[in-house]
Design an enzyme around this catalytic site. Structure first.
Site, PDB file in Angstrom:
ATOM      1  CE  LYS A 113      -4.026  -2.177   0.621  1.00 42.82           C
ATOM      2  NZ  LYS A 113      -3.543  -3.715   0.689  1.00 42.82           N
TER       3      LYS A 113
HETATM    4  C1  LIG Z   1      -4.387  -4.772   0.356  1.00 42.51           C
HETATM    5  C2  LIG Z   1      -3.551  -6.254   0.204  1.00 42.51           C
HETATM    6  C3  LIG Z   1      -3.787  -7.156  -0.620  1.00 42.51           C
HETATM    7  C4  LIG Z   1      -5.110  -7.072  -1.471  1.00 42.51           C
HETATM    8  O1  LIG Z   1      -4.982  -6.000  -2.400  1.00 42.51           O
HETATM    9  P1  LIG Z   1      -5.966  -5.237  -3.246  1.00 42.51           P
HETATM   10  O2  LIG Z   1      -5.560  -4.246  -4.109  1.00 42.51           O
HETATM   11  O3  LIG Z   1      -6.997  -4.861  -2.333  1.00 42.51           O
HETATM   12  O4  LIG Z   1      -6.549  -6.584  -4.175  1.00 42.51           O
HETATM   13  C5  LIG Z   1      -3.080  -8.070  -0.448  1.00 42.51           C
HETATM   14  N1  LIG Z   1      -1.995  -8.409   0.177  1.00 42.51           N
HETATM   15  C6  LIG Z   1      -1.804  -7.394   1.165  1.00 42.51           C
HETATM   16  C7  LIG Z   1      -0.605  -7.632   2.047  1.00 42.51           C
HETATM   17  C8  LIG Z   1      -2.507  -6.199   1.277  1.00 42.51           C
HETATM   18  O5  LIG Z   1      -2.114  -5.403   2.303  1.00 42.51           O
END
Ligand SMILES: *Cc1c(COP(=O)(O)O)cnc(C)c1O
Length: 496
Positions: A113
């Protein structure tokens, strides 16, 4: 270029407007009116650029209302070694023959993120300035664990903004909870809700699109925006690392120019994998986008059958950031696949809201299966995969990434496809130390930081500084509320 709403193709706004607003007033998501292209030659040349300059190049194709200087200010502020532990920003680590881990977790909160949320505050404050509003922006976030912390870090003490984060009380890891509840900054608020991520996300979406709430905010000189991947400013930065990875593979001579690759993504809200789809539409040679889910396998079923049905048990798993039954960004994909038919999208997503189910047309099913494959695995298989790659390749991965590895292994077995493959590695294993240790068969006490120390011993990976520092931090945010009280909490915190 302009941005349209998936629920009203007549909407026509600039990227600055789309980013500042977060979501369209009709409840639809903003999508670019055309998909810009990148040539193989440009991809080859990109190998010589830094990550920030690669980002500058790609953003300039999407944020056409931003000046070059504005974009440069944003990318240089975000993608540097003050924020990221590595010069490369994203690392490409070989796992086994022709298979690479795209490590997207070298940022300040140790999850992918950060790749978007380090730059979003720059994009958002620049956008707000460009649209000429003097309102203060209130960022609302629903989080399954990682977005919340990454958004808090990105927006803390950013002038002209405040940020409020809601997380499911029992739906995040111990480390994720500690990261959020100890957050510092004068403009931040964090609150647990009694419910799961979908409840938090629905609550936030409802508050966002309620005209009465918007008016009350405006009367107080405030406006809402979103740091969730419903915001185009979250999604666009995610396209960059897929474009950048292709350039990197050329540079490493791991592929010939033009050779297709597979991309495997552990998926929740469908934002990360959708960014891979946009990269493909731009011209990055992608064979299959492989969508990996945990026991909450609504997307696996959807991609395999064309029926989206959220009427099923919700599972709390060891990969909590994927514990989602309503994947927001799927709406963007379907809008593109059904020929930008906004009436069709309103019908499907109306049915989803009403009955929890919709079925797409035969054309869309066909288009889906051309670009996507999907699979899922349960917690036992996730753990077995962590152990397997730890034993075989001395590589320690987190629970989400392990889901992707397992789904890829199954895909490869079933198809024999030996295309060069990139697996999105979405979090540092230290965010899920307990689960990773128990998978490997190492034991530690109950204390989260004992687990961290033990994981350091067995994985030989350095402990990220930002996580080590949490050990001595006091809990600042202790409140838990009913999901019905989110608006009240927001108004109370904002002093309205
Ligand atoms: C948010 C997240 C996901 C999923 O990603 P999306 O964009 O919501 O599909 C997968 N793995 C981790 C560690 C995350 O923080």
């Amino acid at each position: 270029m302009f941005y349209k709403s998936t629920r009203n193709s007549e909407v026509n706004v600039t990227s600055a407007q789309a980013i500042a607003q977060g979501i369209s007033e009709d409840g639809g998501l903003f999508v670019p009116s055309e998909l810009p292209k990148i040539t193989l030659d440009e991809l080859r040349q990109m190998g010589d650029l830094s990550y920030a300059d690669r980002a500058l190049f790609v953003f300039s194709k999407y944020l056409t209302d931003f000046t070059g200087a504005e974009i440069k200010y944003c990318v240089d502020g975000a993608y540097n070694t003050k924020n990221f532990e590595t010069d490369n920003i994203a690392e490409l680590a070989p796992l086994f023959d022709g298979t690479y881990m795209l490590e997207l977790w070298h940022g300040p909160t140790c999850a992918f993120k950060d790749m978007a949320l380090q730059i979003l505050p720059y994009l958002l404050t620049t956008s707000v300035k460009k649209i000429g509003t003097d309102k203060k922006v209130v960022i609302l976030v629903a989080t399954s664990g990682d977005t919340g912390k990454a958004a808090l870090e990105g927006f803390k003490d950013v002038e002209g903004t405040s940020i409020l984060v809601f997380y499911p009380e029992d739906g995040v890891s111990a480390m994720q909870k500690k990261q959020m509840t100890t957050q510092d900054g004068a403009n931040v608020g964090v609150c647990a809700i009694k419910g799961n991520f979908d409840d938090a996300q629905n609550g936030v979406k409802k508050i966002f699109t309620d005209p009465e709430t918007a008016k009350e905010l405006a009367d107080n000189g405030l406006m809402f925006s979103s740091a969730n991947s419903i915001n185009w400013g979250r999604l666009a930065p995610q396209i960059i690392y897929y474009v950048s990875t292709y350039a990197e593979l050329i540079k490493k001579q791991a592929i010939d120019v033009g050779e297709p690759i597979n991309i495997v993504v552990p998926t929740g809200n469908f934002g990360n994998i959708l960014a891979g789809y946009y990269a493909k539409q731009m011209g990055v040679p992608v064979n299959k986008l492989i969508c990996a889910s945990n026991a909450n396998n609504v997307l696996t079923d959807f991609i395999n059958t064309g029926v989206y049905d959220r009427n099923r048990a919700f599972h709390t798993t060891i990969s909590p950031s994927m514990d989602i039954l309503i994947s927001s960004n799927l709406e963007r994909l379907l809008y593109h696949l059904c020929g930008e038919n906004d009436a069709q999208i309103r019908e499907w997503f109306g049915a989803l809201a009403k009955d929890g189910r919709y079925e797409v047309s035969e054309e869309v099913k066909k288009a889906l299966s051309e670009s996507f494959c999907a699979g899922f695995c349960d917690d036992e298989q996730t753990k077995a995969t962590i152990k397997e790659i730890y034993d075989k390749y001395s590589y320690t991965c987190d629970t989400h990434t392990a889901v992707a590895v397992k789904v890829y292994e199954d895909y490869k077995k079933a198809t024999g496809d030996d295309t060069v493959t990139v697996i999105a590695s979405t979090a540092s294993p230290y965010k899920f130390s307990g689960s990773v240790l128990s998978a490997i068969g190492a034991e530690a006490g109950e204390d989260e930081f004992e687990k961290v120390d033990k994981l350091a011993e067995v994985s030989k990976l350095p402990i990220p500084k930002s996580l080590a520092e949490l050990k001595d931090k006091d809990i600042r945010f202790k409140e838990t509320i009913d999901k019905a009280d989110m608006k009240q909490f927001i108004f109370k915190t904002l002093g309205i």
